[in-house]
Design a protein around this motif. Structure first.
Motif, short mmCIF file in Angstrom:
data_model
loop_
_atom_site.label_atom_id
_atom_site.label_comp_id
_atom_site.label_asym_id
_atom_site.label_seq_id
_atom_site.Cartn_x
_atom_site.Cartn_y
_atom_site.Cartn_z
N TYR A 127 -1.81 -4.33 13.47
CA TYR A 127 -2.00 -3.25 12.51
C TYR A 127 -2.14 -1.94 13.27
O TYR A 127 -2.66 -1.93 14.39
CB TYR A 127 -3.26 -3.51 11.67
N GLU A 162 0.86 -1.19 0.00
CA GLU A 162 0.00 0.00 0.00
C GLU A 162 0.89 1.23 0.00
O GLU A 162 1.85 1.32 0.77
CB GLU A 162 -0.89 0.02 1.25
N ARG A 199 -6.98 -5.49 0.38
CA ARG A 199 -6.35 -6.35 -0.63
C ARG A 199 -5.13 -7.09 -0.11
O ARG A 199 -4.77 -8.14 -0.62
CB ARG A 199 -6.00 -5.53 -1.87
N GLY A 200 -4.48 -6.55 0.93
CA GLY A 200 -3.28 -7.21 1.45
C GLY A 200 -3.57 -8.14 2.62
O GLY A 200 -2.65 -8.68 3.22
N TYR A 201 -4.83 -8.29 2.98
CA TYR A 201 -5.15 -9.07 4.17
C TYR A 201 -6.28 -10.04 3.88
O TYR A 201 -7.44 -9.64 3.77
CB TYR A 201 -5.54 -8.13 5.32
N ILE A 209 -9.72 -6.80 11.35
CA ILE A 209 -8.34 -7.30 11.45
C ILE A 209 -8.09 -7.87 12.85
O ILE A 209 -7.48 -8.92 13.01
CB ILE A 209 -7.33 -6.17 11.12
N MET A 262 1.89 -9.10 6.74
CA MET A 262 1.62 -7.69 7.04
C MET A 262 0.39 -7.23 6.25
O MET A 262 0.28 -7.49 5.06
CB MET A 262 2.81 -6.83 6.63
N VAL A 263 -0.46 -6.52 6.95
CA VAL A 263 -1.69 -6.05 6.33
C VAL A 263 -1.38 -5.17 5.11
O VAL A 263 -2.08 -5.23 4.09
CB VAL A 263 -2.52 -5.28 7.37
N VAL A 313 1.09 -5.28 3.05
CA VAL A 313 1.76 -5.94 1.93
C VAL A 313 0.72 -6.65 1.08
O VAL A 313 -0.01 -7.52 1.56
CB VAL A 313 2.83 -6.93 2.42
N ILE A 314 0.66 -6.27 -0.20
CA ILE A 314 -0.36 -6.85 -1.07
C ILE A 314 0.14 -8.14 -1.69
O ILE A 314 -0.58 -9.11 -1.80
CB ILE A 314 -0.76 -5.82 -2.15
N LYS A 340 7.67 0.37 8.22
CA LYS A 340 7.25 -0.92 8.75
C LYS A 340 8.05 -2.06 8.11
O LYS A 340 8.49 -2.98 8.79
CB LYS A 340 5.75 -1.12 8.52
#
Lengths: 169, 579
Positions: free
Chosen positions: B128, A14, B181-183, B148, A71-72, A74-75, A22
């Motif tokens: 997060y 993102e 999209r990343g989770y 999350i 990690m949230v 990281v896509i 991070k």
């Protein structure tokens, strides 16, 4: 002790404040050897792409990928280990205090190695090297051997996967 | 379209998420949020006495109910005071959403009064964290935070809320759906892989289940118990996994690891297939990795990919929620022939049972056995140290009893506030907190919270006048040099070189009974084993507030067996004389 190896990966993340911190923080917190990290936005400006070089053994490398993946922000993680990819680094080398003879030598080097002289004065010239990281390493060695006062600025690798074989024929 | 302030949306969002309690401590930049909370009755505001106590209370609430614990603290020191609690919740996978106030966005970076970069500070210790920069992002961010926190491997989320975002008007919409999209947390079980693991288990001569906190978090206890009953495979647990099946179940061997039982550690050393569920093979579990489960092929189920094959090499890795995996395995379960293997294990149990010296007055074992005997149902909450290990050894946990403990981070001061949080979440339950005299003093101010809310928590302090766990290390590994672990030491009253505790020692401060009384709580001191029951009876009858029971226990009582850190778990110490 498992073998330490230099490896490359790309990350889609993102494009938000704090994400770079991070990612880099993970490497320092867990004592992973981060050797190179470049980042820039992609065609979608809400997404950044990073190219990361690490020195790690197999187990650690697996762990790094998993840690990044969870990690949230990281896509996607792309492992460039076994994927053909184009990889280049930009490097500037400024050579100071050189006489005419040395200047000629520098131009010869540039010609032979296919790098460009992009700036010059009476005693100074700058070359721009866009080539692989290892070729840049070699270039630095050569410049150090030939000239006494050099300044090096390196940009770190960027990489993109090669065009798929199925697209070629 | 009608516009509402950020603060109003904040309260609406909490209601949408089903929040009924918020643990909150006020400060300058969260005053708007407090004001808005005050305008409604659906969400109860609970005011602990310190932000560290606050977050542990939210943690105890979340662990005991399975719901998300919600915290609200102010910027600066309010935020930094929750750091320990965040790391604790992160390690033990506890779902929390913590809102921190922040100075207005225009002041961020100016070293404003009570400004800290809490998102930066906590980046490595929460699942997060995000600062809300625009009012229009607020609804989405809160929605995502709850999602999350509670999904996948649960964990704490921090939302930093600048003052101007709280007062800015904006849309009242609160999103219904989340898409990050990343989770994408794992929900499905990979059946093929699970089948491989299951086959391996079935082929074993000496199979063993090793279960960790993941099983309890996914509330898979009933189905796991069924699985064990059908398959007749013995079970050992980490301390976070205790209660996965009732700890008095014939197939439950004991806890494993540094203070595991002899039979458990021997089972690990001798099993041929180790089927583990929801544990990250922490160093306290494995000891020397080179000698961990040397004869075993290992199957590992975990919801966190990164927990698999990190510490031990796993033959069959399975990324899945423990509950889903166990349910699936139940479909295939058939009995294994483990009779001989169980005989061997039971032989180890008899050879070296868990027990303390008897007839020496007030031993922790006797106190904890009394708890088991007197209270058929309870939520036990421990602090950290010797008493914690004794609790994990002697408290019998089953479907009617819970054990809450700070396992991963080992936070002293966790017990009392977490017990308070558990009581808020379970008003009818008997909550029993067991703490040491050291940890008890780390968040003792929360006695006030318990008194003011009339919470009937029983707060036991095992007082040995030492920081006992470290004292025990000093006794065993540091030539009995008790540096900085005696809590009775006083200037001018102690010799330069202490010869050990005795009558000549200064009195213990504080006097815990008077301290309880100063909070208007009931305080009881127990020095004789025959008074244990009476004390618990009085405490249980005191329904209108907390009771503090101070048990004066022997200084030299130590947690045994023990494995020295970094040693193989088979090299156990059984006697206070050491190795």
């Amino acid at each position: 002790m498992a073998e330490m190896k230099k490896r490359w990966m790309s990350l889609y993340v993102e494009n938000q404040v704090g994400v770079l911190s991070k990612i880099s923080g993970l490497f320092s917190a867990k004592m992973y050897n981060l050797e190179s990290l470049t980042v820039g936005t992609t065609e979608d400006e809400s997404v950044s792409r990073m190219t990361i070089g690490v020195a790690a053994d197999d187990v650690t490398y697996e762990q790094i990928k998993k840690q990044l993946n969870r990690m949230v922000e990281v896509i996607k993680v792309i492992d460039l280990e076994n994927v053909p990819a184009h990889m280049k680094e930009i490097m500037f080398a400024k050579i100071n205090n050189i006489n005419a003879e040395k200047m000629t030598e520098l131009f010869q080097i540039a010609q032979v190695f296919g790098v460009r002289v992009v700036d010059m004065g009476t005693k100074t010239a700058t070359i721009e090297c866009v080539q692989t990281e290892s070729k840049n390493n070699e270039m630095i060695k050569l410049l150090k051997a030939k000239f006494s006062t050099i300044e090096i600025v390196r940009g770190g690798n960027v990489a993109i996967e090669s065009v798929s074989v199925t697209d070629r024929y | 379209m009608q516009q509402i302030t950020g603060a109003k949306l904040f309260v609406n969002a909490l209601k949408e998420e089903g929040v009924d309690k918020i643990f909150a401590y006020p400060g300058a930049v969260v005053a708007d949020l407090f004001d808005e909370i005050g305008k409604q009755d659906d969400i109860q505001l609970i005011l602990p006495r310190h932000e560290q106590g606050l977050i542990h209370a939210a943690d105890g609430y979340a662990r005991s109910t399975g719901k998300v614990g919600v915290c609200l603290v102010t910027s600066g020191p309010g935020a930094t005071n929750i750091v320990t609690g965040l790391a604790n919740a992160n390690y033990d996978s506890v779902p929390l959403v913590c809102f921190t106030g922040q100075v207005p966005t225009g002041l961020i970076g100016n070293d404003a009064f009570q400004e800290v970069d809490i998102i930066g500070i906590t980046r490595n210790i929460c699942k997060y964290g995000v600062t809300v920069r625009n009012r229009e992002d607020l609804g989405r961010i809160i929605k995502e935070a709850f999602y999350i926190a509670r999904s996948g491997k649960p964990g704490p989320v921090v939302i930093d809320l600048p003052k101007d975002v709280q007062v800015a008007p904006g849309s009242k919409e609160y999103p219904e759906k989340v898409s990050i999209r990343g989770y994408k947390p794992v929900t499905e079980v990979h059946v093929g892989q699970l089948k491989r693991g299951f086959k391996l288990l079935k082929s074993a001569k000496r199979p063993l289940f090793l279960v960790g906190g993941g099983l309890n978090i996914s509330r898979a206890n009933d189905s796991f118990l069924k699985l064990v009953d059908i398959m007749k495979v013995p079970v050992i647990s980490t301390i976070m996994g205790r209660g996965a099946i009732p700890s008095d179940h014939p197939y439950f061997v004991g806890n494993v690891g540094m203070h595991g039982s002899y039979a458990s550690n021997m089972s690990i050393m001798n099993c041929d297939v180790l089927f583990s569920i929801g544990t990250r093979f922490n160093d306290r579990i494995t000891g020397d990795l080179n000698e961990f489960a040397p004869n075993a092929r290992i199957v590992h189920i975990d919801i966190d990919t990164s927990a698999i094959s990190r510490n031990v090499t796993v033959e069959v890795p399975i990324v899945a929620d423990a509950g889903n995996a166990v349910e699936k395995m139940l479909e295939w379960a058939t009995p294994l022939d483990t009779g001989e293997w169980m005989n061997t294990i039971n032989g180890w149990k008899e050879e070296r049972p868990l027990e303390m010296k008897k007839g020496k007055g007030l031993s922790p074992q006797v106190i904890l056995e009394t708890v088991n005997e007197m209270f058929p149902e309870y939520i036990a909450v421990t602090d950290v140290g010797q008493h914690q290990m004794w609790c994990t050894q002697y408290l019998e946990i089953n479907s009617k009893r819970q054990l809450l403990t700070s396992g991963g981070l080992g936070v002293m001061g966790f017990g009392l506030p977490a017990a308070i949080g558990a009581q808020f979440g379970n008003p009818e339950a008997q909550v029993i907190c067991i703490s040491g005299d050291g940890g008890a003093q780390m968040n003792i101010q929360e006695m006030a919270t318990a008194v003011c809310h009339k919470l009937p928590v029983i707060f036991c302090i095992f007082n040995n006048s030492y920081l006992g766990m470290v004292r025990q290390m000093q006794q065993l590994f540091y030539g009995k040099r008790y540096v900085g672990t005696c809590l009775r030491w006083q200037k001018d009253k102690c010799p330069d070189h202490c010869k050990g505790p005795g009558d000549q020692c200064p009195p213990y401060v504080p006097d815990f009974v008077s301290l309880a009384e100063s909070y208007s709580a009931l305080g009881i001191r127990v020095t004789d084993p025959k008074d244990i029951k009476l004390a618990f009876r009085d405490a249980a009858a005191n329904k209108n507030g907390p009771t503090l029971i101070e048990f004066i226990i022997d200084t030299d009582e130590i947690v045994l067996p023990m494995v020295k850190g970094g040693n193989p778990i088979s090299s156990m110490i059984f006697s206070p004389k050491g190795v």
